[in-house]
Design a protein around this motif. Structure first.
Motif, PDB file in Angstrom:
ATOM      1  N   MET B   1      65.702  62.606  61.793  1.00 14.34           N
ATOM      2  CA  MET B   1      65.142  63.906  62.990  1.00 14.34           C
ATOM      3  C   MET B   1      64.662  65.011  61.552  1.00 14.34           C
ATOM      4  SD  MET B   1      68.141  63.721  64.599  1.00 14.34           S
ATOM      5  CE  MET B   1      67.881  64.340  66.585  1.00 14.34           C
ATOM      6  N   LYS B   2      64.381  65.901  62.251  1.00 15.57           N
ATOM      7  CA  LYS B   2      63.779  66.832  61.367  1.00 15.57           C
ATOM      8  C   LYS B   2      64.507  68.551  61.699  1.00 15.57           C
ATOM      9  CE  LYS B   2      60.203  69.737  60.140  1.00 15.57           C
ATOM     10  NZ  LYS B   2      58.503  69.839  60.087  1.00 15.57           N
ATOM     11  N   ALA B   3      65.214  69.395  60.767  1.00 15.27           N
ATOM     12  CA  ALA B   3      65.793  70.279  61.363  1.00 15.27           C
ATOM     13  C   ALA B   3      65.319  71.360  60.416  1.00 15.27           C
ATOM     14  CB  ALA B   3      67.616  69.890  61.342  1.00 15.27           C
ATOM     15  N   THR B   4      64.773  72.619  61.194  1.00 15.27           N
ATOM     16  CA  THR B   4      64.715  73.918  60.709  1.00 15.27           C
ATOM     17  C   THR B   4      66.162  74.799  60.818  1.00 15.27           C
ATOM     18  OG1 THR B   4      61.954  73.747  61.595  1.00 15.27           O
ATOM     19  CG2 THR B   4      62.851  75.111  61.037  1.00 15.27           C
ATOM     20  N   VAL B   5      66.338  75.443  59.485  1.00 12.94           N
ATOM     21  CA  VAL B   5      67.290  76.383  60.123  1.00 12.94           C
ATOM     22  C   VAL B   5      66.694  77.575  59.295  1.00 12.94           C
ATOM     23  CG1 VAL B   5      70.055  76.521  58.367  1.00 12.94           C
ATOM     24  CG2 VAL B   5      69.162  74.463  59.676  1.00 12.94           C
ATOM     25  N   ASP B  35      58.350  97.551  60.479  1.00 14.56           N
ATOM     26  CA  ASP B  35      59.248  96.776  60.185  1.00 14.56           C
ATOM     27  C   ASP B  35      59.237  95.279  59.768  1.00 14.56           C
ATOM     28  OD1 ASP B  35      62.504  96.734  58.940  1.00 14.56           O
ATOM     29  OD2 ASP B  35      62.940  96.327  60.763  1.00 14.56           O
ATOM     30  N   VAL B  36      60.057  95.046  58.260  1.00 12.16           N
ATOM     31  CA  VAL B  36      59.076  93.503  57.656  1.00 12.16           C
ATOM     32  C   VAL B  36      60.278  93.293  57.037  1.00 12.16           C
ATOM     33  CG1 VAL B  36      58.413  91.631  56.082  1.00 12.16           C
ATOM     34  CG2 VAL B  36      56.975  94.103  57.625  1.00 12.16           C
ATOM     35  N   ARG B  37      61.544  92.002  57.688  1.00 12.15           N
ATOM     36  CA  ARG B  37      62.282  91.748  56.878  1.00 12.15           C
ATOM     37  C   ARG B  37      62.064  89.928  56.580  1.00 12.15           C
ATOM     38  NH1 ARG B  37      67.005  94.489  57.015  1.00 12.15           N
ATOM     39  NH2 ARG B  37      68.030  92.633  57.132  1.00 12.15           N
ATOM     40  N   GLN B  38      62.641  90.040  55.235  1.00 13.79           N
ATOM     41  CA  GLN B  38      61.799  88.110  54.968  1.00 13.79           C
ATOM     42  C   GLN B  38      63.477  87.841  54.555  1.00 13.79           C
ATOM     43  OE1 GLN B  38      60.068  88.570  51.012  1.00 13.79           O
ATOM     44  NE2 GLN B  38      60.271  86.838  50.294  1.00 13.79           N
ATOM     45  N   GLY B  39      63.134  86.433  54.728  1.00 16.81           N
ATOM     46  CA  GLY B  39      64.578  85.762  55.050  1.00 16.81           C
ATOM     47  C   GLY B  39      64.016  83.801  54.245  1.00 16.81           C
ATOM     48  N   LYS B  40      64.810  83.597  54.314  1.00 17.36           N
ATOM     49  CA  LYS B  40      64.452  81.593  53.961  1.00 17.36           C
ATOM     50  C   LYS B  40      64.468  80.719  54.723  1.00 17.36           C
ATOM     51  CE  LYS B  40      67.571  83.076  50.266  1.00 17.36           C
ATOM     52  NZ  LYS B  40      68.970  82.546  49.800  1.00 17.36           N
ATOM     53  N   ILE B  41      63.529  79.613  55.182  1.00 18.33           N
ATOM     54  CA  ILE B  41      63.734  78.442  56.572  1.00 18.33           C
ATOM     55  C   ILE B  41      64.261  77.497  55.490  1.00 18.33           C
ATOM     56  CG2 ILE B  41      61.065  78.867  55.983  1.00 18.33           C
ATOM     57  CD1 ILE B  41      61.237  77.965  58.776  1.00 18.33           C
ATOM     58  N   PHE B  42      64.891  76.718  55.906  1.00 14.27           N
ATOM     59  CA  PHE B  42      64.712  75.280  55.408  1.00 14.27           C
ATOM     60  C   PHE B  42      64.403  74.295  56.961  1.00 14.27           C
ATOM     61  CE2 PHE B  42      67.890  77.945  53.486  1.00 14.27           C
ATOM     62  CZ  PHE B  42      67.649  77.666  52.157  1.00 14.27           C
ATOM     63  N   LEU B  46      66.480  64.611  58.003  1.00 15.76           N
ATOM     64  CA  LEU B  46      67.948  63.378  57.513  1.00 15.76           C
ATOM     65  C   LEU B  46      67.880  62.340  58.626  1.00 15.76           C
ATOM     66  CD1 LEU B  46      71.093  65.111  59.774  1.00 15.76           C
ATOM     67  CD2 LEU B  46      68.898  65.514  60.012  1.00 15.76           C
ATOM     68  N   ASP B  47      68.816  60.930  58.073  1.00 19.47           N
ATOM     69  CA  ASP B  47      68.767  59.642  59.216  1.00 19.47           C
ATOM     70  C   ASP B  47      69.713  60.089  60.203  1.00 19.47           C
ATOM     71  OD1 ASP B  47      66.427  58.386  57.383  1.00 19.47           O
ATOM     72  OD2 ASP B  47      68.420  58.387  55.917  1.00 19.47           O
ATOM     73  N   ALA B  48      69.670  60.598  61.592  1.00 18.18           N
ATOM     74  CA  ALA B  48      70.898  60.469  62.307  1.00 18.18           C
ATOM     75  C   ALA B  48      70.074  60.214  63.635  1.00 18.18           C
ATOM     76  CB  ALA B  48      70.948  61.794  62.292  1.00 18.18           C
ATOM     77  N   THR B  49      70.332  59.744  64.472  1.00 14.14           N
ATOM     78  CA  THR B  49      69.987  58.985  65.601  1.00 14.14           C
ATOM     79  C   THR B  49      70.643  59.769  66.185  1.00 14.14           C
ATOM     80  OG1 THR B  49      71.888  57.075  65.102  1.00 14.14           O
ATOM     81  CG2 THR B  49      69.794  56.842  65.230  1.00 14.14           C
ATOM     82  N   ASP B  50      71.837  60.350  66.568  1.00 17.96           N
ATOM     83  CA  ASP B  50      72.527  61.015  67.498  1.00 17.96           C
ATOM     84  C   ASP B  50      71.932  62.901  67.218  1.00 17.96           C
ATOM     85  OD1 ASP B  50      74.313  62.620  68.683  1.00 17.96           O
ATOM     86  OD2 ASP B  50      76.208  61.015  68.512  1.00 17.96           O
ATOM     87  N   GLU B  51      72.024  63.280  68.502  1.00 17.08           N
ATOM     88  CA  GLU B  51      71.267  64.648  67.872  1.00 17.08           C
ATOM     89  C   GLU B  51      73.021  65.573  67.436  1.00 17.08           C
ATOM     90  OE1 GLU B  51      68.681  66.352  71.182  1.00 17.08           O
ATOM     91  OE2 GLU B  51      69.416  68.503  70.551  1.00 17.08           O
ATOM     92  N   GLU B  77      66.983  76.156  64.067  1.00 15.85           N
ATOM     93  CA  GLU B  77      66.083  76.894  65.031  1.00 15.85           C
ATOM     94  C   GLU B  77      65.325  75.598  66.075  1.00 15.85           C
ATOM     95  OE1 GLU B  77      64.277  80.243  65.143  1.00 15.85           O
ATOM     96  OE2 GLU B  77      65.379  81.085  63.892  1.00 15.85           O
ATOM     97  N   LYS B  78      65.624  74.292  65.198  1.00 14.60           N
ATOM     98  CA  LYS B  78      64.847  73.554  65.823  1.00 14.60           C
ATOM     99  C   LYS B  78      65.521  71.971  65.051  1.00 14.60           C
ATOM    100  CE  LYS B  78      60.359  74.628  64.554  1.00 14.60           C
ATOM    101  NZ  LYS B  78      58.908  74.598  64.702  1.00 14.60           N
TER     102      LYS B  78
END
Lengths: 81, 81, 81, 81
Positions: B1-5, B35-42, B46-51, B77-78
């Motif tokens: 799975m791919k997580a977006t934080v 207005d602009v605000r900057q953040g980080k995204i990761f 990960l290996d996981a079958t269970d959400e 986020e996702k």
């Protein structure tokens, strides 16, 4: 409106910061983490009533001010009222 | 799975980098940018079958390794297959 | 010992963040600012009595974990007791 | 002239990115690394003949555009011709 733009290193560009986080995950016992990549996110608030115009402005800004298109990909993730 | 934080400075914490980008927009003639605000995204693969398990691991990592909860807010986020 | 390592984009790699700060300076009335470039700095505290060994470890870490040598230059700025 | 400004989180503000790098060091077998903190560095090229004036301008910019003085410390590291 509020636009959300993400900027990530292109997939073939090494991301040492993300790699360090991936290793740190493993050292904390999270063995299932296979890969971490770090990027930047920008939330842009803008005056625009027309969605098409907002999209055009934000993509232009992204290309000129937010990303280096040689090494980074950018994407307009969300455009909200 | 791919997580977006995503990790953003809390709304009441000054973001000088975002502010500089906002000013730069104006100086390039984009007058509608408020207005602009900057953040980080990761992006975390990960290996996981269970959400539910994946969600739990990623939120734990976000709190321990990705964000400083005193000054930053984080969000999953996702979560994609 | 405490080592200070700086990581900058190579001179021929465009730095949009630095560019935005440069433009913002001009918009604030600082006309003499010609160029701004943004990089990363790392302060590493390490157990080492031997300066040569410390230097070797830190440069290895910089190359493996702190910088992407394809697009970035790194430098060991200081090594203090 | 070229000014070098560093911006670090204040010592009592948690730095998760630096922490992740520290853990990654350990996981790579570098056992002597005790602590890593990550900050930002800015190289500013400016037209100024007078060192005192350059110093004043750069410190003002640092406070307004480069750092959030509530959570970060900044320092003018170098000022070179």
């Amino acid at each position: 409106m509020k636009a959300t733009v993400t900027v990530m290193l292109k997939p073939d560009v090494l991301d040492p910061q993300g790699g360090a986080i991936g290793r740190a995950c493993a050292s904390l016992g999270y063995e299932g983490i296979r890969d971490v990549r770090q990027g930047k996110i920008f939330e842009v608030k803008l005056d625009a009533t027309d969605e098409a115009a907002a999209r055009r402005v934000v993509l232009e800004l992204a290309e000129k001010l937010l990303a280096n298109p040689v090494i980074e990909d950018f994407q307009l993730e969300k455009l909200e009222d």
